[in-house]
Design an enzyme around this catalytic site. Structure first.
Site, mmCIF file in Angstrom:
data_model
loop_
_atom_site.group_PDB
_atom_site.id
_atom_site.type_symbol
_atom_site.label_atom_id
_atom_site.label_comp_id
_atom_site.label_asym_id
_atom_site.label_seq_id
_atom_site.Cartn_x
_atom_site.Cartn_y
_atom_site.Cartn_z
ATOM 1 N N ASP A 13 0.817 -1.225 0.000
ATOM 2 C CA ASP A 13 0.000 0.000 0.000
ATOM 3 C C ASP A 13 0.846 1.268 0.000
ATOM 4 O O ASP A 13 0.436 2.288 0.556
ATOM 5 C CB ASP A 13 -0.965 0.033 1.207
ATOM 6 C CG ASP A 13 -1.811 -1.213 1.294
ATOM 7 O OD1 ASP A 13 -2.309 -1.650 0.248
ATOM 8 O OD2 ASP A 13 -1.965 -1.765 2.405
ATOM 9 N N GLU A 14 2.007 1.218 -0.616
ATOM 10 C CA GLU A 14 2.900 2.391 -0.606
ATOM 11 C C GLU A 14 2.520 3.407 -1.674
ATOM 12 O O GLU A 14 3.090 4.502 -1.710
ATOM 13 C CB GLU A 14 4.359 1.956 -0.853
ATOM 14 C CG GLU A 14 4.953 1.022 0.192
ATOM 15 C CD GLU A 14 4.792 -0.439 -0.217
ATOM 16 O OE1 GLU A 14 4.044 -0.707 -1.183
ATOM 17 O OE2 GLU A 14 5.399 -1.301 0.438
ATOM 18 N N GLY A 15 1.598 3.031 -2.539
ATOM 19 C CA GLY A 15 1.249 3.943 -3.637
ATOM 20 C C GLY A 15 1.949 3.542 -4.926
ATOM 21 O O GLY A 15 2.200 4.385 -5.795
ATOM 22 N N LYS A 16 2.228 2.244 -5.069
ATOM 23 C CA LYS A 16 2.885 1.758 -6.301
ATOM 24 C C LYS A 16 2.031 2.061 -7.516
ATOM 25 O O LYS A 16 2.538 2.397 -8.580
ATOM 26 C CB LYS A 16 3.121 0.236 -6.226
ATOM 27 C CG LYS A 16 4.176 -0.180 -5.246
ATOM 28 C CD LYS A 16 4.348 -1.674 -5.231
ATOM 29 C CE LYS A 16 3.147 -2.403 -4.672
ATOM 30 N NZ LYS A 16 2.867 -2.159 -3.258
ATOM 31 N N GLY A 40 -4.599 -4.094 -4.635
ATOM 32 C CA GLY A 40 -5.700 -3.291 -5.170
ATOM 33 C C GLY A 40 -5.238 -1.882 -5.441
ATOM 34 O O GLY A 40 -4.498 -1.308 -4.646
ATOM 35 N N HIS A 41 -5.631 -1.357 -6.590
ATOM 36 C CA HIS A 41 -5.280 0.021 -6.894
ATOM 37 C C HIS A 41 -6.492 0.741 -7.446
ATOM 38 O O HIS A 41 -7.116 0.280 -8.397
ATOM 39 C CB HIS A 41 -4.114 0.074 -7.895
ATOM 40 C CG HIS A 41 -3.781 1.467 -8.293
ATOM 41 N ND1 HIS A 41 -3.561 1.837 -9.594
ATOM 42 C CD2 HIS A 41 -3.669 2.592 -7.560
ATOM 43 C CE1 HIS A 41 -3.315 3.135 -9.636
ATOM 44 N NE2 HIS A 41 -3.374 3.614 -8.429
ATOM 45 N N THR A 128 -5.968 -11.476 3.193
ATOM 46 C CA THR A 128 -7.052 -10.813 2.452
ATOM 47 C C THR A 128 -8.154 -11.824 2.088
ATOM 48 O O THR A 128 -9.152 -11.439 1.485
ATOM 49 C CB THR A 128 -6.514 -10.189 1.155
ATOM 50 O OG1 THR A 128 -5.937 -11.238 0.370
ATOM 51 C CG2 THR A 128 -5.458 -9.131 1.441
ATOM 52 N N GLN A 222 2.316 -5.935 -3.201
ATOM 53 C CA GLN A 222 2.621 -5.962 -1.772
ATOM 54 C C GLN A 222 3.947 -5.231 -1.521
ATOM 55 O O GLN A 222 4.254 -4.307 -2.256
ATOM 56 C CB GLN A 222 2.634 -7.399 -1.216
ATOM 57 C CG GLN A 222 1.250 -8.027 -1.116
ATOM 58 C CD GLN A 222 0.686 -8.491 -2.444
ATOM 59 O OE1 GLN A 222 1.352 -9.152 -3.225
ATOM 60 N NE2 GLN A 222 -0.551 -8.135 -2.735
ATOM 61 N N SER A 297 -7.957 -1.011 -0.131
ATOM 62 C CA SER A 297 -8.797 -0.969 -1.336
ATOM 63 C C SER A 297 -9.286 -2.362 -1.728
ATOM 64 O O SER A 297 -10.195 -2.499 -2.529
ATOM 65 C CB SER A 297 -8.058 -0.304 -2.502
ATOM 66 O OG SER A 297 -6.803 -0.887 -2.675
ATOM 67 N N THR A 299 -9.890 -4.974 0.917
ATOM 68 C CA THR A 299 -10.762 -5.495 1.982
ATOM 69 C C THR A 299 -11.503 -4.394 2.732
ATOM 70 O O THR A 299 -12.390 -4.690 3.525
ATOM 71 C CB THR A 299 -9.928 -6.289 3.010
ATOM 72 O OG1 THR A 299 -8.921 -5.409 3.538
ATOM 73 C CG2 THR A 299 -9.258 -7.495 2.382
ATOM 74 N N PRO A 302 -9.374 -0.924 8.066
ATOM 75 C CA PRO A 302 -8.545 0.231 8.427
ATOM 76 C C PRO A 302 -7.097 -0.221 8.523
ATOM 77 O O PRO A 302 -6.813 -1.292 9.061
ATOM 78 C CB PRO A 302 -9.063 0.643 9.813
ATOM 79 C CG PRO A 302 -10.071 -0.354 10.229
ATOM 80 C CD PRO A 302 -10.324 -1.317 9.111
ATOM 81 N N LEU A 330 3.660 12.497 1.111
ATOM 82 C CA LEU A 330 4.370 13.431 1.992
ATOM 83 C C LEU A 330 3.395 14.465 2.569
ATOM 84 O O LEU A 330 3.534 14.910 3.699
ATOM 85 C CB LEU A 330 5.500 14.123 1.212
ATOM 86 C CG LEU A 330 6.433 15.001 2.035
ATOM 87 C CD1 LEU A 330 7.209 14.192 3.072
ATOM 88 C CD2 LEU A 330 7.428 15.749 1.144
ATOM 89 N N GLY A 411 0.182 14.498 -3.254
ATOM 90 C CA GLY A 411 -1.279 14.499 -3.305
ATOM 91 C C GLY A 411 -1.743 13.356 -4.176
ATOM 92 O O GLY A 411 -0.939 12.737 -4.884
HETATM 93 P P1 IMP Z 1 -2.482 -12.699 1.760
HETATM 94 O O1 IMP Z 1 -1.553 -12.110 0.771
HETATM 95 O O2 IMP Z 1 -3.924 -12.439 1.467
HETATM 96 O O3 IMP Z 1 -2.185 -14.135 2.056
HETATM 97 O O4 IMP Z 1 -2.206 -11.928 3.170
HETATM 98 C C1 IMP Z 1 -0.991 -12.047 3.890
HETATM 99 C C2 IMP Z 1 -0.630 -10.736 4.551
HETATM 100 O O5 IMP Z 1 -0.279 -9.790 3.546
HETATM 101 C C3 IMP Z 1 -1.754 -10.093 5.354
HETATM 102 O O6 IMP Z 1 -1.212 -9.407 6.467
HETATM 103 C C4 IMP Z 1 -2.362 -9.094 4.382
HETATM 104 O O7 IMP Z 1 -3.014 -8.031 5.036
HETATM 105 C C5 IMP Z 1 -1.099 -8.627 3.673
HETATM 106 N N1 IMP Z 1 -1.370 -8.131 2.319
HETATM 107 C C6 IMP Z 1 -1.628 -8.856 1.206
HETATM 108 N N2 IMP Z 1 -1.804 -8.062 0.142
HETATM 109 C C7 IMP Z 1 -1.632 -6.802 0.581
HETATM 110 C C8 IMP Z 1 -1.653 -5.525 -0.066
HETATM 111 O O8 IMP Z 1 -1.861 -5.393 -1.283
HETATM 112 N N3 IMP Z 1 -1.431 -4.461 0.735
HETATM 113 C C9 IMP Z 1 -1.166 -4.569 2.064
HETATM 114 N N4 IMP Z 1 -1.129 -5.735 2.697
HETATM 115 C C10 IMP Z 1 -1.359 -6.841 1.972
#
Ligand code: IMP
Length: 432
Positions: A13-16, A40-41, A128, A222, A297, A299, A302, A330, A411
């Protein structure tokens, strides 16, 4: 330079997605190399919101072709829905999208077993529930189904029979039931037919593209700290999320990759379970969550929020061999009176500059306090436009982790970006 890899430098979720979207116009081909519909993006197409889980966001650019590579795991139903959603918004995928025949297929029981395990386990990973872990389990156990198998009904049924045999006792133990091979085969061969045009020898296409001197963007999913080998095991995903995973996941050799760019938020977030040394379980954490819209985005969960962890980022710089870091969000730090950055950990009285192999939950973060700023950042287009305190924040990151900061996102919109430059540019951006 043929290929540039873009990799998450934190816990995902770094904004890739935004950075790949900015880089895509410079590329001929974007290849997603790992993960599945756990990513998810969110994109805005024609004023409408669209979330892509599998297809690279480069698909929106007319002259950029996209590949979902062999290192990914594909839920064909999700893929088809994404293709249809793009068509409905006037984005063609013909000639622009290919999916590797070698990518493994996420099956219905992968998802149900993922969910049942999460429900029953005392030490849930917080996955997820998209079936990612069980699908990669099948892959390494050499009993998985690949996208190419969807195109041959008999082979599909036979492989499904054998595969289900292995999962039956697992499902029974978890109190679940499995669908029959016939049911899955009927549904999945239909999906295979619908996807026939895009399923191909995508690795050969990537290699031909390299041979022709094209520019390739390798898109990770990821992040480094969720990587199966380099992350906070067992609280990780099941794929090779790091830059090194790009070779196996796209089907190319390491000598074709000329640059690795890591994406990091200006603070830290994590979704799911597992250690998070700089987590803020207080008002500041909530302020980051609100200002950064930190809700998943995929699941909707939070996200856990905390200060920037430079120990984790230093690890990402080294294990990915990063040439450059792109800092995102930033602007979210604006108006915080002071900013803490974690420069080291303390464990059993020892100061650590890299994450330990285990017991990350026992470390104490050692912070240094930096000055905050109040100015709005969204209009800044270069580092020199930023307030002095924000410039000092970026300079501190560079000094601590030993890697240059390139692009800075200030932004959510494309335009809200400072120092954007061609990621394939042969001369490296000037070092500060
Ligand atoms: P899985 O990839 O669904 O097996 O989840 C394993 C771990 O990776 C869990 O802690 C998820 O929340 C995390 N995770 C999987 N995909 C993402 C992502 O795209 N962004 C952030 N965390 C993720």
């Amino acid at each position: 330079m043929s290929a540039v890899v873009v990799v998450g430098a934190q816990w995902g979720d770094e904004g890739k997605g935004k950075v790949v979207d900015l880089y895509a116009p410079y590329a001929d081909l974007v290849v997603r190399y790992a993960g599945g519909a756990n990513a998810g993006h969110t994109l805005v197409v024609g004023g409408e919101k669209l979330i892509l889980h599998l297809i690279p966001s480069g698909i929106l650019h007319e002259r950029t072709r996209c590949i979902v590579g062999q290192g990914t795991v594909i839920d064909p139903g999700v893929l088809l829905r994404e293709i249809e959603a793009l068509h409905a918004r006037g984005v063609p995928t013909e000639e622009r999208l290919l999916v590797s025949q070698r990518a493994h297929v996420v099956l219905p029981h992968h998802k149900s077993i993922d969910e049942l395990r999460e429900k029953k386990s005392n030490e849930a990973i917080g996955t997820t529930k998209r079936g990612i872990g069980p699908c990669y389990e099948d892959k390494v156990a050499r009993r998985g189904l690949r996208m190419g198998d969807l195109l041959d009904g008999t082979r599909l049924r036979d492989k499904l029979e054998a595969n289900l045999e292995c999962w039956r006792p697992v499902a029974a133990d978890l109190g679940g039931t499995l669908p029959t091979a016939e049911d899955i085969a009927a549904h999945y061969s239909g999906l295979g037919e619908a996807l026939r045009e895009v399923i191909s020898d995508a690795g050969a296409v990537v290699r031909a593209s390299i041979r022709d001197g094209e520019k390739i963007l390798l898109e990770g999913a990821q992040g480094t700290m969720l990587d199966i080998d380099n992350g906070t095991y067992p609280y990780v995903t099941s794929s090779s999320a790091v830059a090194g995973g790009a070779c196996a996941g796209a089907g190319i050799g390491p000598t074709h990759i000329g640059r690795a760019i890591g994406i990091a938020k200006a603070y830290t977030t994590r979704v799911g379970g597992g250690p998070f040394p700089t987590e803020l379980d207080d008002e500041t954490g909530q302020q980051l969550r609100d200002a950064g819209a930190e809700y998943g985005s995929t699941t909707g969960r939070p996200r856990r929020c905390g200060w920037l962890d430079l120990v984790a980022l230093r690890h990402a710089v080294t294990v990915n061999g990063l040439d450059e870091i792109a800092i995102t969000k930033l602007d979210v730090l604006t108006a915080l009176p002071a900013l803490e950055v974690c420069v080291a950990y303390e464990l059993d009285g020892r100061r650590l500059s890299h994450p330990p192999y285990e017991r990350l939950d026992a470390v104490r973060p050692i912070y240094e306090t930096l000055e905050g700023w109040d100015e709005e950042l969204s209009g800044c287009r270069s580092r020199d436009d930023l307030p002095t305190a924000a410039q000092a924040y970026l300079a501190r990151i560079e000094r601590e982790v030993g890697c240059r900061v390139g692009v800075v996102s200030v932004g959510p919109d494309r335009e809200d970006t400072a120092d954007l430059c061609d990621p394939f540019g042969l001369s490296a951006p000037s070092t500060r």
